[in-house]
Design an enzyme around this catalytic site. Structure first.
Site, mmCIF file in Angstrom:
data_model
loop_
_atom_site.group_PDB
_atom_site.id
_atom_site.type_symbol
_atom_site.label_atom_id
_atom_site.label_comp_id
_atom_site.label_asym_id
_atom_site.label_seq_id
_atom_site.Cartn_x
_atom_site.Cartn_y
_atom_site.Cartn_z
ATOM 1 N N ARG A 155 0.802 -1.228 0.000
ATOM 2 C CA ARG A 155 0.000 0.000 0.000
ATOM 3 C C ARG A 155 0.838 1.283 0.000
ATOM 4 O O ARG A 155 0.316 2.368 -0.212
ATOM 5 C CB ARG A 155 -0.956 -0.003 1.208
ATOM 6 C CG ARG A 155 -2.212 -0.805 0.941
ATOM 7 C CD ARG A 155 -3.111 -0.829 2.161
ATOM 8 N NE ARG A 155 -2.629 -1.763 3.169
ATOM 9 C CZ ARG A 155 -3.018 -1.736 4.452
ATOM 10 N NH1 ARG A 155 -3.874 -0.809 4.874
ATOM 11 N NH2 ARG A 155 -2.569 -2.624 5.307
ATOM 12 N N LYS A 199 8.742 -0.816 2.462
ATOM 13 C CA LYS A 199 8.005 -0.019 3.447
ATOM 14 C C LYS A 199 8.833 0.329 4.682
ATOM 15 O O LYS A 199 8.884 1.495 5.090
ATOM 16 C CB LYS A 199 6.747 -0.778 3.878
ATOM 17 C CG LYS A 199 6.047 -0.129 5.055
ATOM 18 C CD LYS A 199 4.669 -0.662 5.306
ATOM 19 C CE LYS A 199 4.678 -1.946 6.086
ATOM 20 N NZ LYS A 199 3.314 -2.320 6.503
ATOM 21 N N TYR A 225 7.309 -5.411 15.682
ATOM 22 C CA TYR A 225 7.158 -5.250 14.231
ATOM 23 C C TYR A 225 8.095 -4.164 13.693
ATOM 24 O O TYR A 225 8.236 -3.106 14.304
ATOM 25 C CB TYR A 225 5.728 -4.806 13.887
ATOM 26 C CG TYR A 225 4.647 -5.845 14.072
ATOM 27 C CD1 TYR A 225 4.934 -7.175 14.334
ATOM 28 C CD2 TYR A 225 3.315 -5.465 13.961
ATOM 29 C CE1 TYR A 225 3.925 -8.105 14.494
ATOM 30 C CE2 TYR A 225 2.291 -6.387 14.110
ATOM 31 C CZ TYR A 225 2.595 -7.707 14.379
ATOM 32 O OH TYR A 225 1.590 -8.615 14.532
ATOM 33 N N GLY A 226 8.623 -4.409 12.534
ATOM 34 C CA GLY A 226 9.495 -3.424 11.894
ATOM 35 C C GLY A 226 8.773 -2.213 11.344
ATOM 36 O O GLY A 226 9.408 -1.221 10.986
ATOM 37 N N ASN A 228 38.404 40.604 7.245
ATOM 38 C CA ASN A 228 37.131 41.041 6.678
ATOM 39 C C ASN A 228 37.162 40.815 5.169
ATOM 40 O O ASN A 228 37.992 41.393 4.462
ATOM 41 C CB ASN A 228 36.889 42.522 6.961
ATOM 42 C CG ASN A 228 35.474 42.929 6.571
ATOM 43 O OD1 ASN A 228 34.534 42.723 7.336
ATOM 44 N ND2 ASN A 228 35.314 43.456 5.372
HETATM 45 C C1 UD1 Z 1 -1.162 -9.032 13.048
HETATM 46 C C2 UD1 Z 1 -1.801 -9.883 14.126
HETATM 47 C C3 UD1 Z 1 -3.040 -9.182 14.649
HETATM 48 C C4 UD1 Z 1 -2.659 -7.808 15.191
HETATM 49 C C5 UD1 Z 1 -1.931 -7.019 14.125
HETATM 50 C C6 UD1 Z 1 -1.399 -5.747 14.723
HETATM 51 C C7 UD1 Z 1 -1.305 -12.164 13.510
HETATM 52 C C8 UD1 Z 1 -1.838 -13.428 12.944
HETATM 53 N N1 UD1 Z 1 -2.148 -11.168 13.571
HETATM 54 O O1 UD1 Z 1 -2.089 -8.816 12.016
HETATM 55 O O2 UD1 Z 1 -3.637 -9.934 15.694
HETATM 56 O O3 UD1 Z 1 -3.799 -7.111 15.632
HETATM 57 O O4 UD1 Z 1 -0.820 -7.763 13.619
HETATM 58 O O5 UD1 Z 1 -0.860 -4.949 13.721
HETATM 59 O O6 UD1 Z 1 -0.174 -12.131 13.927
HETATM 60 N N2 UD1 Z 1 5.164 -10.295 8.918
HETATM 61 C C9 UD1 Z 1 6.227 -11.102 8.613
HETATM 62 N N3 UD1 Z 1 5.993 -12.257 7.937
HETATM 63 C C10 UD1 Z 1 4.742 -12.640 7.568
HETATM 64 C C11 UD1 Z 1 3.658 -11.809 7.882
HETATM 65 C C12 UD1 Z 1 3.906 -10.646 8.572
HETATM 66 O O7 UD1 Z 1 7.372 -10.784 8.933
HETATM 67 O O8 UD1 Z 1 4.610 -13.694 6.956
HETATM 68 C C13 UD1 Z 1 5.412 -9.048 9.623
HETATM 69 C C14 UD1 Z 1 5.018 -7.838 8.801
HETATM 70 O O9 UD1 Z 1 6.128 -7.332 8.097
HETATM 71 C C15 UD1 Z 1 4.545 -6.863 9.860
HETATM 72 C C16 UD1 Z 1 4.036 -7.756 10.970
HETATM 73 O O10 UD1 Z 1 4.598 -9.022 10.760
HETATM 74 O O11 UD1 Z 1 5.601 -6.103 10.394
HETATM 75 C C17 UD1 Z 1 2.516 -7.859 10.975
HETATM 76 O O12 UD1 Z 1 2.056 -8.294 9.752
HETATM 77 P P1 UD1 Z 1 0.648 -7.819 9.211
HETATM 78 O O13 UD1 Z 1 0.307 -8.628 8.023
HETATM 79 O O14 UD1 Z 1 0.612 -6.363 9.112
HETATM 80 O O15 UD1 Z 1 -0.272 -8.200 10.466
HETATM 81 P P2 UD1 Z 1 -1.677 -8.843 10.439
HETATM 82 O O16 UD1 Z 1 -1.554 -10.257 9.977
HETATM 83 O O17 UD1 Z 1 -2.591 -7.972 9.741
#
Ligand code: UD1
Ligand code: MG
Length: 497
Positions: free
Chosen positions: A21, A28, A115-116, A399
């Site tokens: 996005r 990102k 989270y990063g 100067n």
């Molecule tokens: C996840 C949580 C959700 C929480 C939300 C908060 C799970 C299943 N769900 O949601 O309960 O409310 O975060 O933001 O954990 N990432 C990886 N590898 C992957 C998938 C994700 O490294 O395979 C990393 C992403 O880069 C990101 C973070 O994990 O930094 C969260 O991933 P994202 O897909 O945004 O989270 P959700 O699954 O939506």
């Protein structure tokens, strides 16, 4: 600098997601706010806990992201960093499983997951999470927040005693409501931030067993909570009132909102430390900047990188300083400076461009429409108006007249100009480098200094002025200049009354 009293065994930072996005060729987590990339903020927060191990899990743009993370870690002084690669199995559970695989097999104690792409999480909240986790002997402690709109987040499902029973993902809560007509999970406002403290052994036992049997076909890290409960472990939560702390940046609007919020936090910190910020809305200060008390920042000021401003200095309006040091009581207005040093009580601006290697001595001055680069300017020396000084050394109390230029480039190489102390240079002097001007020397207006000038000498280019009387009316008859000249002559010739 790590200041933590609670030291987890490891922090795993998840950074494998794609971030579509953002609509960007830059991954990102490499987008910056407040002078650091998103993942840079996550690493700094992780580092504040002084964990024994730090792991970043990557996948999308693997090499670029890994290289970035390694260089940020080096900058932060993180000694033990591992990069773990996520495979094609999707989900936060798989990411942590592979992160864990990069750690010693017999690792015990607390593993923190962050989270990063969540940049505003504070060291204080992380410490609170780890402290509660260890004090209460929890198997899992999750950081939660109450949101007005919980769309997209995992919901915190509690048991009769108020302990965390499990987390239900948004999409699964919707699917549940659709198939059963029970929307109670969708209505839960307390959400999972995605930040947790886990017992290391629990993660090792449970992660391999997590399935992808859910709406998204992912290995959910959140499943670990239910599994911990099933084996009799205690699952608890720590809350934060500041919802920004758990907010991720998924698109440019969120990036901007988080950047603004971070800046507000930084400015509030400095105001508490005695800095006057005239207009916080137009003042931007990176998290890496250092300010002393009684500094004043005027509207439109941006301070970046390793910039330091000493007490009593006034910066702005409309000034951008990057990696620049400003001395005590210096005044810097409408200036753009990078890698410059401005001495105490010095004055810079307005409309001044200081490039890397500019060192201005105490009480010195660089005035309007000056560009400088790799120049050392002595105490009390003044370059007041219109000019260029590069690859040069200017002695104290010298100067430099209006419009002076160090001609440092011969078309192939750069050369140095060395000007002594207490020198006075005439307007429009050009120094054709390499050239040296001794202490106390003078140059005439318009001098082109091609040869060294000894101390105390006056350098001129001996071209005397030629004046040709009546040239304009003769050569430019009928022009307005000719008419003006003739009118002036008529005035002189008219009999005095
Ligand atoms: C996840 C949580 C959700 C929480 C939300 C908060 C799970 C299943 N769900 O949601 O309960 O409310 O975060 O933001 O954990 N990432 C990886 N590898 C992957 C998938 C994700 O490294 O395979 C990393 C992403 O880069 C990101 C973070 O994990 O930094 C969260 O991933 P994202 O897909 O945004 O989270 P959700 O699954 O939506
Ligand atoms: Mg997801």
């Amino acid at each position: 600098m790590p200041q933590s009293s609670v030291r987890p065994s490891a922090v795993i930072v998840l950074a494998a997601g794609q971030g579509t996005r953002m609509k960007s060729t830059t991954p990102k987590i490499m987008h910056p706010i407040g002078g650091r990339s998103l993942v840079g903020h996550a690493l700094a927060a992780a580092h504040s806990l002084a964990p024994e191990h730090l792991v970043a899990v990557v996948r999308h743009e693997r090499d670029r992201v890994a290289e970035h993370i390694e260089s940020v870690a080096e900058g932060l002084g993180i000694a033990s960093l591992a990069i773990a690669d996520q495979d094609e199995v999707p989900g936060t559970g798989r990411a942590v499983e592979l992160g864990l695989a990069a750690l010693p097999e017999d690792l015990e104690g607390t593993v923190v997951v962050t989270y990063g792409d969540v940049p505003l999480l504070t060291p204080e909240t992380l410490e609170r999470l780890v402290a509660a986790h260890e004090a209460d002997g929890n198997a899992v402690t999750v950081l939660t927040a109450a949101l007005e709109d919980a769309t997209g987040y995992g919901r915190i499902v509690r048991d009769g005693e108020g302990l965390v029973e499990r987390i239900m993902e948004h999409k699964d809560a919707l699917a549940h409501a659709e198939s059963t007509g029970d929307s109670s999970f969708v209505e839960i406002r307390e959400v999972n931030s995605g930040i947790y403290a886990f017992d290391a052994a629990l993660l090792r036992r449970t992660l391999p067993a997590i399935s992808t049997d859910n709406v998204q076909g992912e290995k959910y890290l959140t499943d670990v909570l239910g599994m911990a409960r099933a084996e009799g472990g205690r699952v608890a939560s720590v809350g934060t009132d500041d919802v920004w702390e758990v907010e991720g940046a998924n698109d440019r609007r969120q990036l901007s909102d988080l950047g603004r919020r971070l800046n507000d936090r930084v400015l509030r910190h400095w105001m508490k430390e005695g800095v006057t910020v005239v207009d916080p809305a137009s003042t931007w200060v990176d998290v890496t900047v250092t300010l002393a008390s009684d500094v004043t920042l005027k509207p439109g000021t941006q301070l970046h990188g390793a910039t330091q401003v000493a007490t009593g200095a006034v910066v702005g309006p409309d000034t951008t300083l990057t990696d620049t040091r400003v001395g005590e009581r210096a005044v810097v207005k409408r200036t753009d400076a990078t890698e410059a040093v401005i001495g105490a009580d010095a004055v810079v601006g307005p409309f001044t461009y200081l490039r890397p290697g500019t060192v201005l001595g105490e009480e010195g001055k660089i005035g309007a429409f000056y560009e400088t680069k790799k120049v050392t300017i002595g105490r009390g020396a003044k370059l007041s108006h219109l000019g260029y000084a590069g690859d040069a050394e200017i002695g104290e109390y010298t100067n430099i007249g209006c419009g002076n230029i160090t001609a440092n480039y011969d078309g192939e190489k750069k050369h140095r100009t060395v000007i002594g102390a207490h020198v006075r240079t005439g307007s429009n002097t050009v120094f054709t480098a390499p050239v040296t001007v001794g202490d106390g020397a003078y140059t005439g207006a318009g001098a082109v200094v091609r040869e060294d000038v000894p101390a105390g000498a006056l350098a001129l280019n001996a071209v005397s002025q030629r004046t040709i009387e009546g040239w304009v009316p003769a050569k430019r008859p009928g022009t307005s200049s000719a008419q003006a000249a003739q009118a002036a002559d008529a005035q002189v010739d008219a009999p005095q009354g």
